[in-house]
Design a protein around this motif. Structure first.
Motif, PDB file in Angstrom:
ATOM      1  N   ASN A  84       0.742  -1.243  -0.300  1.00 14.27           N
ATOM      2  CA  ASN A  84       0.073   0.219  -0.080  1.00 14.27           C
ATOM      3  C   ASN A  84       0.433   0.998  -0.242  1.00 14.27           C
ATOM      4  OD1 ASN A  84      -1.902   2.018   0.447  1.00 14.27           O
ATOM      5  ND2 ASN A  84      -2.678   0.854   2.264  1.00 14.27           N
ATOM      6  N   ASP A  96      -3.772   7.141   4.419  1.00 16.68           N
ATOM      7  CA  ASP A  96      -4.374   6.687   2.778  1.00 16.68           C
ATOM      8  C   ASP A  96      -6.421   7.257   3.859  1.00 16.68           C
ATOM      9  OD1 ASP A  96      -5.345   4.802   4.185  1.00 16.68           O
ATOM     10  OD2 ASP A  96      -4.792   3.192   2.573  1.00 16.68           O
ATOM     11  N   ASN A  98      -7.965   4.737   4.904  1.00 18.37           N
ATOM     12  CA  ASN A  98      -8.803   4.464   4.778  1.00 18.37           C
ATOM     13  C   ASN A  98      -9.777   3.460   5.914  1.00 18.37           C
ATOM     14  OD1 ASN A  98      -7.051   2.494   5.783  1.00 18.37           O
ATOM     15  ND2 ASN A  98      -7.086   1.180   3.923  1.00 18.37           N
ATOM     16  N   TYR A 345     -12.709  -5.299   2.269  1.00 22.65           N
ATOM     17  CA  TYR A 345     -11.544  -4.693   2.840  1.00 22.65           C
ATOM     18  C   TYR A 345     -10.807  -4.807   1.376  1.00 22.65           C
ATOM     19  CZ  TYR A 345      -7.188  -3.691   3.939  1.00 22.65           C
ATOM     20  OH  TYR A 345      -5.356  -3.205   3.713  1.00 22.65           O
ATOM     21  N   ASN A 349      -9.304  -1.829  -1.500  1.00 21.61           N
ATOM     22  CA  ASN A 349      -7.895  -1.535  -1.771  1.00 21.61           C
ATOM     23  C   ASN A 349      -7.734  -2.134  -2.978  1.00 21.61           C
ATOM     24  OD1 ASN A 349      -7.607   0.115   1.160  1.00 21.61           O
ATOM     25  ND2 ASN A 349      -9.049  -1.548   1.957  1.00 21.61           N
TER      26      ASN A 349
END
Length: 534
Positions: A84, A96, A98, A345, A349
């Motif tokens: 990531n 990020d 998230n 998730y 992502n």
């Protein structure tokens, strides 16, 4: 549950199939070209040659491994782990935005925000039994009576669950006692052989000519007839002892009772509230976890580094396929809530393919998993899942998560369910593999699969539909990364329509065959030309 089949004996028939099989290296058999070898592998090399000739360049693609965790620093995986790039490792900040802090290689839904992970959990049968027992077996007899009168159908369900639960307890105790008796019978003789043989490397000739006089040694010699030759030939007796007795001790331990069947459910305090199905942000960034053997093996089957001359090579055929690790499955049954959140998730992502090598008999919150299935399909993501290892027809013995509702309707058109095949063309279905002419789509190599294992430089052979599923997920990644304008439904259809068919699989799966990368990329090429895609 990430159920493996660790000790199986495969009998190979005499004739052409056996001769061809013996010529294929055991470590790489699942890559074989059936037409050339007679072995039902996924035909990786021929597919790559075809892509090269047709000048098809690969595009990066991420495969989410929803499992026990993946050893991201393994020598044959670290270069192919998803990173990531929007997250700064170890700074304790959700860079990020998230909702997940420091999720560099993925996420764990099996731990606390303070980094404390758990590995053991109960099976779903235990959880259901405990919830019902709390309702119908209290110390207050009047309360019990009132509960039965008000909920007769639920009480009837409780009686059935109780019977199954106590039966499981009895079976576990019996199995444990047999394992302990076996260990008691062979351990003294094996220990004496360790001292006698020392550092000698064992051969078939040495064992066949060995004439011990000690009765305990004689009583233990039968293990050489039980084990496969590769498990002891060329090894010292100490190595054989460590491996064989290690397995025997694990079988004799009572962990199966305490971890899987007892009524004291694993304390998930500070992890999440299992009953809050809307909760989404919990766990931690340790996508490796305390016990990542299953997930590490699965990841290696998909995308072990290609061309480094160590270990194994993934069925995805290249280093452009990256592994995202999402810890979802404990030693016990996975929670529906964790499965659903793991899917969300991975999809959110960037994963395009999800591998789900787990399953269980009960799924009390199946609706939230089905919703996650639909979400993945709507986002253009393909789910590849294991059929299970109970040698059952899962058209009738449901293996969750299933892609079918009780009325038979399909939840998602982007799910592939995989049975396990062997390298023996005469006995193609693995003895342990579940099957179903409606519920199992295709078969993939799942017996004696050599791949990465925790320990940085370790590799092992494992068996299970848990291995067949990533073998097929890797093929899906190989095709999709070279033909990225196809949809998840396209990839699913292509893999099913291009199998190497076999009569043995005809009535126990939809496609009736084993996946073939070469035929799949040929079909993808045809579709690209038909649709005038570039």
């Amino acid at each position: 549950m990430k159920k493996l089949v660790l000790a199986l004996s495969f009998a190979f028939s005499i004739g052409f199939a056996q001769a061809q099989t013996s010529e294929v290296p055991k470590e790489t058999w699942y890559h074989s070209d059936f037409e050339q070898t007679g072995v039902y592998g996924v035909n990786t090399e021929k597919a790559l040659d075809f892509l090269k000739k047709n000048k098809r360049k690969s595009q990066p693609i991420v495969v989410g491994v929803l499992d026990s965790g993946v050893e991201h620093f393994h020598e044959d995986l670290k270069a192919n782990m998803w990173i990531n790039t929007k997250e700064i490792p170890g700074n304790g900040i959700d860079d990020d935005k998230n909702g997940y802090i420091d999720d560099v290689h993925g996420w764990s839904f099996l731990g606390t925000a303070k980094g404390i992970n758990y590995n053991d959990d109960t099976v779903e049968l235990t959880r259901i039994y405990k919830n019902l027992a709390d309702k119908f077996e209290t110390y207050d007899q009047q309360k019990n009576h009132d509960a039965i009168v008000k909920n007769p159908s639920e009480y009837a369900e409780y009686l059935e669950i109780k019977k199954e639960y106590l039966g499981a307890i009895g079976k576990a105790k019996y199995t444990q006692q047999i394992a302990q008796a076996r260990l008691n019978a062979i351990e003294p003789g094996i220990n004496k052989m360790v001292l006698e043989f020392g550092d000698t490397k064992l051969t078939k000739d040495i064992i066949s000519k060995y004439q011990p006089t000690d009765s305990q040694v004689i009583e233990a010699l039968w293990i050489f007839g039980e084990m496969k030759e590769e498990q002891w030939v060329g090894k010292t007796m100490k190595e054989v002892s460590n491996s064989y007795l290690g397995m025997a001790r694990r079988q004799a331990k009572g962990d199966a009772l305490t971890s899987h069947y007892n009524l004291d459910l694993v304390n998930r305090k500070d992890v999440d509230n299992p009953n809050d199905l809307k909760e989404k942000f919990y766990g931690n960034s340790d996508s490796n976890g305390p016990e990542a053997s299953h997930g590490t093996h699965v990841a290696g089957i998909i995308s072990a580094v290609r061309g480094n001359k160590i270990g194994n090579e993934g069925t995805s055929g290249g280093n452009h396929v990256k592994i995202m690790s999402v810890r979802t499955v404990p030693n016990g049954d996975e929670r529906d809530k964790d499965v659903a959140n793991a899917i969300y998730y991975a999809v959110d992502n960037g994963a395009k393919i999800l591998n789900m090598s787990f399953g269980k008999t009960y799924s009390p919150n199946k609706e939230i998993v089905w919703n996650a299935f639909k979400y993945a399909a709507d986002k253009g993501v393909l789910i590849v899942k294991a059929a299970g290892n109970s040698n059952e027809d899962i058209d009738t013995h449901i293996h969750y998560p299933t892609n079918f509702k009780p009325d038979g309707t399909t939840v998602s058109n982007a799910v592939l369910t995989i049975g396990a095949s062997t390298r023996n063309a005469d006995k193609l279905k693995a003895a342990f593999s579940n099957y179903g002419i409606k519920s199992v789509d295709v078969f993939g190599p799942g017996a004696e699969i050599y791949a990465t294992y925790p320990g940085v430089d370790q590799y092992r052979f494992l068996n299970g539909t848990s291995m067949a599923s990533p073998a097929v997920a890797g093929v899906a990644a190989l095709v999709w990364s070279h033909y990225p304008k196809l949809s998840a439904q396209d990839i699913r259809t292509i893999l099913m329509e291009t199998v190497n068919k076999n009569e043995q699989l005809k009535d126990i799966s939809v496609a009736g065959g084993v996946v073939d990368s070469y035929k799949a990329v040929q079909r993808a090429e045809e579709i690209y030309k038909q649709r005038k895609l570039k």
